[in-house]
Write a protein that holds these residues in place. Sequence first.
Motif, short mmCIF file in Angstrom:
data_model
loop_
_atom_site.label_atom_id
_atom_site.label_comp_id
_atom_site.label_asym_id
_atom_site.label_seq_id
_atom_site.Cartn_x
_atom_site.Cartn_y
_atom_site.Cartn_z
N ASP A 182 3.13 -2.65 5.09
CA ASP A 182 3.00 -1.24 5.48
C ASP A 182 1.84 -0.62 4.70
O ASP A 182 1.25 -1.26 3.83
CB ASP A 182 4.31 -0.47 5.25
N LEU A 183 1.54 0.62 5.01
CA LEU A 183 0.42 1.31 4.36
C LEU A 183 0.65 1.46 2.85
O LEU A 183 -0.28 1.34 2.06
CB LEU A 183 0.19 2.68 5.01
N ASP A 184 1.88 1.71 2.45
CA ASP A 184 2.17 1.85 1.02
C ASP A 184 1.83 0.57 0.26
O ASP A 184 1.27 0.63 -0.84
CB ASP A 184 3.63 2.23 0.79
N ALA A 185 2.16 -0.58 0.81
CA ALA A 185 1.84 -1.86 0.17
C ALA A 185 0.33 -2.04 0.07
O ALA A 185 -0.19 -2.52 -0.94
CB ALA A 185 2.48 -3.02 0.93
N ALA A 186 -0.40 -1.66 1.12
CA ALA A 186 -1.86 -1.78 1.12
C ALA A 186 -2.47 -0.89 0.04
O ALA A 186 -3.37 -1.31 -0.69
CB ALA A 186 -2.42 -1.41 2.50
N LYS A 187 -1.98 0.32 -0.07
CA LYS A 187 -2.51 1.25 -1.07
C LYS A 187 -2.18 0.78 -2.49
O LYS A 187 -3.00 0.89 -3.40
CB LYS A 187 -1.97 2.65 -0.83
N ALA A 188 -0.98 0.26 -2.69
CA ALA A 188 -0.59 -0.24 -4.02
C ALA A 188 -1.47 -1.42 -4.41
O ALA A 188 -1.90 -1.55 -5.55
CB ALA A 188 0.88 -0.63 -4.02
N ALA A 189 -1.76 -2.29 -3.45
CA ALA A 189 -2.61 -3.45 -3.71
C ALA A 189 -4.02 -3.00 -4.08
O ALA A 189 -4.64 -3.57 -4.99
CB ALA A 189 -2.65 -4.36 -2.49
N ALA A 190 -4.53 -1.98 -3.43
CA ALA A 190 -5.87 -1.48 -3.72
C ALA A 190 -5.98 -1.03 -5.18
O ALA A 190 -6.99 -1.24 -5.83
CB ALA A 190 -6.23 -0.34 -2.78
N GLU A 191 -4.91 -0.43 -5.69
CA GLU A 191 -4.90 0.00 -7.09
C GLU A 191 -4.86 -1.20 -8.04
O GLU A 191 -5.48 -1.19 -9.09
CB GLU A 191 -3.72 0.93 -7.35
N GLN A 192 -4.13 -2.25 -7.66
CA GLN A 192 -4.03 -3.46 -8.49
C GLN A 192 -5.35 -4.24 -8.51
O GLN A 192 -5.75 -4.77 -9.55
CB GLN A 192 -2.95 -4.40 -7.94
N ILE A 193 -6.00 -4.33 -7.37
CA ILE A 193 -7.18 -5.18 -7.20
C ILE A 193 -8.30 -4.79 -8.17
O ILE A 193 -8.97 -5.66 -8.72
CB ILE A 193 -7.65 -5.15 -5.73
N VAL A 194 -8.48 -3.51 -8.39
CA VAL A 194 -9.58 -3.07 -9.26
C VAL A 194 -9.38 -3.50 -10.71
O VAL A 194 -10.33 -3.57 -11.48
CB VAL A 194 -9.83 -1.54 -9.17
N LYS A 195 -8.12 -3.81 -11.09
CA LYS A 195 -7.82 -4.25 -12.46
C LYS A 195 -7.58 -5.75 -12.53
O LYS A 195 -7.39 -6.29 -13.61
CB LYS A 195 -6.57 -3.52 -12.96
N GLU A 196 -7.59 -6.43 -11.41
CA GLU A 196 -7.20 -7.83 -11.31
C GLU A 196 -8.36 -8.76 -11.68
O GLU A 196 -9.40 -8.76 -11.00
CB GLU A 196 -6.75 -8.12 -9.88
N PRO A 197 -8.22 -9.58 -12.72
CA PRO A 197 -9.29 -10.52 -13.10
C PRO A 197 -9.67 -11.48 -11.96
O PRO A 197 -10.84 -11.85 -11.83
CB PRO A 197 -8.70 -11.29 -14.28
#
Length: 105
Positions: free
Chosen positions: A59-74
């Motif tokens: 869902d959109l919430d999962a996509a948005k949460a992932a976007a926040e994680q990706i910027v910090k993800e090595p």
Amino acid sequence: MSEPCLELVVFKIKDPEKARAARRVAQDVVKQYDGFISWSAYEAHDEQNLFADVVMWRDLDAAKAAAEQIVKEPGFAAIMAEMDGLVSMAHFRLDRTVDTLSEAA
């Protein structure tokens, strides 16, 4: 009930070989994210430095949460370093699907 979310990202890259390898690392990381369904990676026929990613989320919430994680993800650092410009990035909901087995509506 939530609906699936398609994320479409079109971007330019510096070096196709390096970007391809870095994208595979990122794909291996993101498949562990909550709500991840699939990631299809494309490369333009006529422009060697143009990539497109089609990612399906629960869902959109999962996509948005992932976007926040990706910027910090090595695991995403190498693909981010290979990016040479974002052409387009958006989230979509399904309107209609038509295929060879579908009857006309």
